[in-house]
Design an enzyme around this catalytic site. Sequence first.
Site, PDB file in Angstrom:
ATOM      1  N   HIS A 150     -53.933  25.583 -48.458  1.00 11.38           N
ATOM      2  CA  HIS A 150     -52.957  26.215 -47.939  1.00 11.38           C
ATOM      3  C   HIS A 150     -53.129  27.088 -46.952  1.00 11.38           C
ATOM      4  O   HIS A 150     -52.795  28.087 -46.476  1.00 11.38           O
ATOM      5  CB  HIS A 150     -52.378  27.215 -48.856  1.00 11.38           C
ATOM      6  CG  HIS A 150     -51.693  26.608 -50.294  1.00 11.38           C
ATOM      7  ND1 HIS A 150     -52.755  26.031 -51.214  1.00 11.38           N
ATOM      8  CD2 HIS A 150     -50.476  26.242 -50.708  1.00 11.38           C
ATOM      9  CE1 HIS A 150     -51.972  25.329 -52.222  1.00 11.38           C
ATOM     10  NE2 HIS A 150     -50.695  25.575 -51.838  1.00 11.38           N
ATOM     11  N   ILE A 187     -48.594  17.934 -44.643  1.00 13.70           N
ATOM     12  CA  ILE A 187     -47.997  16.987 -43.682  1.00 13.70           C
ATOM     13  C   ILE A 187     -48.360  15.584 -43.668  1.00 13.70           C
ATOM     14  O   ILE A 187     -47.826  14.716 -43.186  1.00 13.70           O
ATOM     15  CB  ILE A 187     -48.068  17.794 -42.151  1.00 13.70           C
ATOM     16  CG1 ILE A 187     -46.798  17.344 -41.397  1.00 13.70           C
ATOM     17  CG2 ILE A 187     -49.503  17.562 -41.654  1.00 13.70           C
ATOM     18  CD1 ILE A 187     -46.586  18.191 -40.307  1.00 13.70           C
ATOM     19  N   SER A 229     -41.154  14.316 -51.408  1.00 12.22           N
ATOM     20  CA  SER A 229     -42.276  13.496 -50.576  1.00 12.22           C
ATOM     21  C   SER A 229     -42.039  13.669 -49.006  1.00 12.22           C
ATOM     22  O   SER A 229     -41.040  13.483 -48.551  1.00 12.22           O
ATOM     23  CB  SER A 229     -41.513  12.069 -50.880  1.00 12.22           C
ATOM     24  OG  SER A 229     -41.809  11.092 -50.113  1.00 12.22           O
ATOM     25  N   GLU A 230     -43.096  14.083 -48.479  1.00  9.97           N
ATOM     26  CA  GLU A 230     -43.126  14.444 -47.241  1.00  9.97           C
ATOM     27  C   GLU A 230     -42.829  13.108 -46.136  1.00  9.97           C
ATOM     28  O   GLU A 230     -42.211  13.165 -45.440  1.00  9.97           O
ATOM     29  CB  GLU A 230     -44.545  14.938 -46.670  1.00  9.97           C
ATOM     30  CG  GLU A 230     -44.807  16.403 -47.254  1.00  9.97           C
ATOM     31  CD  GLU A 230     -45.005  16.547 -48.738  1.00  9.97           C
ATOM     32  OE1 GLU A 230     -45.396  15.613 -49.269  1.00  9.97           O
ATOM     33  OE2 GLU A 230     -44.519  17.572 -49.187  1.00  9.97           O
ATOM     34  N   PRO A 271     -49.260  13.127 -45.728  1.00  9.91           N
ATOM     35  CA  PRO A 271     -48.497  12.090 -46.161  1.00  9.91           C
ATOM     36  C   PRO A 271     -47.143  11.477 -45.175  1.00  9.91           C
ATOM     37  O   PRO A 271     -46.787  10.575 -45.263  1.00  9.91           O
ATOM     38  CB  PRO A 271     -47.573  12.726 -47.571  1.00  9.91           C
ATOM     39  CG  PRO A 271     -48.396  13.536 -48.012  1.00  9.91           C
ATOM     40  CD  PRO A 271     -49.061  14.297 -46.712  1.00  9.91           C
TER      41      PRO A 271
END
Lengths: 369, 325
Positions: free
Chosen positions: B129, B87, B59-60, B89
């Site tokens: 990505h 990034i 969980s970011e 979240p």
Amino acid sequence: MATALQILAPDGSVVGETPGLPDAELKDLFVSMMRIRCMDGRMLKLQRAGRIGFVGTATGLEATLVGAAAPLRRADWLWSGLREGGAAVTRGLPLSEYIAQMYCNANDTAKGRQMCNHFQHKATNYPSWSSVIGTQIPHGVGAAFASKRRGDDVVHAIHFGDGATSSNGFHSGMNFAAVWKVPAVFVCTDNGWAISVASSAQTAAESFAVKAKAYGMPGRDVDGNDVLACRQAMAEAIDAARAGDGPSLIVLKTYRMLGHSSSDDPTKYRSDDEVAMWAARDPIARYERFLIERGILSEGDRASIEKDLLTEIDAVIHEQEAAAPMALKTLVEDVYAEVPYHLRRQYNDFISVAEKLGHAQPGDGAFPL
Amino acid sequence: MTTMTILEAVTNALDYEMSRDDRVLCLGEDVGLNGGVFRATQGLTEKFGEERCFDTPLSECGIIGTAIGMAMYGLRPVPEIQFMDFIYPAFDQIVSEAAKMRYRSGGEYTCPMVIRTPYGGGIRGGLYHSQSGEAYFAHTAGLKVVIPSTPHDAKGLLIASIQDPDPVLFMEPKALYRAIKGEVPEGEYTVDLSTLRTVREGRDVTIYCYGAMVPVVEKAAQQAKEQRGIDCLVIDLRTLLPLDEEGVIEAAKQTGRVVVVHEAPRFCGYGAEISAIIAENCIEYMEAPVKRVTGFDTPFPNTLEHHYLPDDRRVLDAIEAVYDF
Ligand SMILES: Cc1ncc(C[n+]2csc(CCOP(=O)(O)OP(=O)(O)O)c2C)c(N)n1
Ligand SMILES: [Mg+2]
């Protein structure tokens, strides 16, 4: 609420085990609750008079704030939801700082940068909070991780509302806390409403407390209008956290008696009957009856306590009305440890106009570039 | 001096800072025994223990949110976000919390932490990505945004970032991780934040770039010299926020002809800010309009990524256009 921890019934009669506290401490809990109610009343008056911009009240929630704050040690941290200013006062946030913050004036430790009700108090470990719901929950967990690593015996009380149980911060905070087994207590104040959305509309789970189980920690329902129950549940959760048994969740079931804030009209979304039902369970009246029964208070004491508190509060209000003007440099300071070049330039452009218009005070002058 | 890659320089800086200061710790997804998916934290768990370099739940929001609490409590966390594409979240925690902590508390609470994250294209990673999200963060007061382009700077800037009293977003150009090697001093040294680097001197055209675009621009500048005799002044911005504005202005005045290169989309991209700074400060020195060479204003492609990313030919074309204007 049949299973919720309760020590005092709504009529003040004892239905559980009362704590073995000295009379003076039992009375302090009452005075602290009264202080919160008196502050709310005065702040609403100031808001209606246009002296301050906004008030988020805690009327009806006094038992949750005082009960949950009382068992914390001074070195423990209290991570705030929206309405914990009264808990901070109970732990030592001076009234002068509280009221300076409501005025957002130059005496405010946060330099008037936050809107009303966003208190902080470094000396009692009550960090600055943002308006963004739920974000403080992982902060408290990270700090509790740091406490565990340091082995410093500090417990972190992390407060939030029923609405916040739906936030990202709640989920990640609860999950990380349990995985890391940190010394934290999650305090959910279920006050029935998240602005106009009923707490029953936040979840399909049978209660907020059962959510704890899925994260691997205990959860407990507590009568949030019973200050002794709140205190007891919190004390037990703190002891467990301090002993290294990990985090837990307590859910304090109560009711927000007034609007969400001074800008809200709650008659649009809730019934007078519901409000009246909760008025009959008022936490202060309930506790007053218990103290009178115990002989710690007598009839009429409440009025004199209220009078003393209002006198004290009014003196502080008077003092805060006379604050100095805010230094204009606070516009660009504290963004970084040092004011960087681009902000010095932006400020200097601004101040040359402000000086022309006569808006600048001595000391507001330009930065060296 | 030893020769190493950017990746090795990052690991070396982390190792160095963790040895020097036991408040420094690394956390994130797969950063523990696995050493991170790019191996940036390789060997740190073995050396410093799981207390100092460890895996978190996925969980970011949780990684950054808890790192903020650690920083407020006196630690110096260096959380890793596995790819910059993930990034978002944590965007709320970075923008609303870390970046504003000092300001909103009047300096009572601060948030010294370094968020490390690999960014950018060139690895056939498709939409998720490959992104370069610097503009979102460069728009955030209270944050520092740092992007190295050489092994030397990767180590010196990362050490400076960890020692900095404010939150830093440290974006690592993943396309360059193992692509280049360079000399790196042993032991501690820092590269000051908010200072740009002159990559190549020149008096005809100024080119601003950063991260993975630096070698692309160097190649184009070399071709411009060889093919047309055009001397390019190449500037690696290195810190996007707070920017070395004086250095940027000075470099534009030296040539009066400017190209800005980044792989992120153009609209409201970082190049727009550079162009505006030049328009506001250097207009009387300018001989040609500013030209931007950037990614498209589209999501990041996959099969056609080599056409999306600025290459030396597109940069050379821009150099010639401003030179011949
Ligand atoms: C992320 C976020 N969304 C929306 C809001 C606007 N907002 C402020 S308070 C609130 C309700 C909060 O309810 P609850 O968590 O139950 O706390 P309470 O107000 O009852 O104390 C909302 C929606 C906000 N501040 N932050
Ligand atoms: Mg609520």
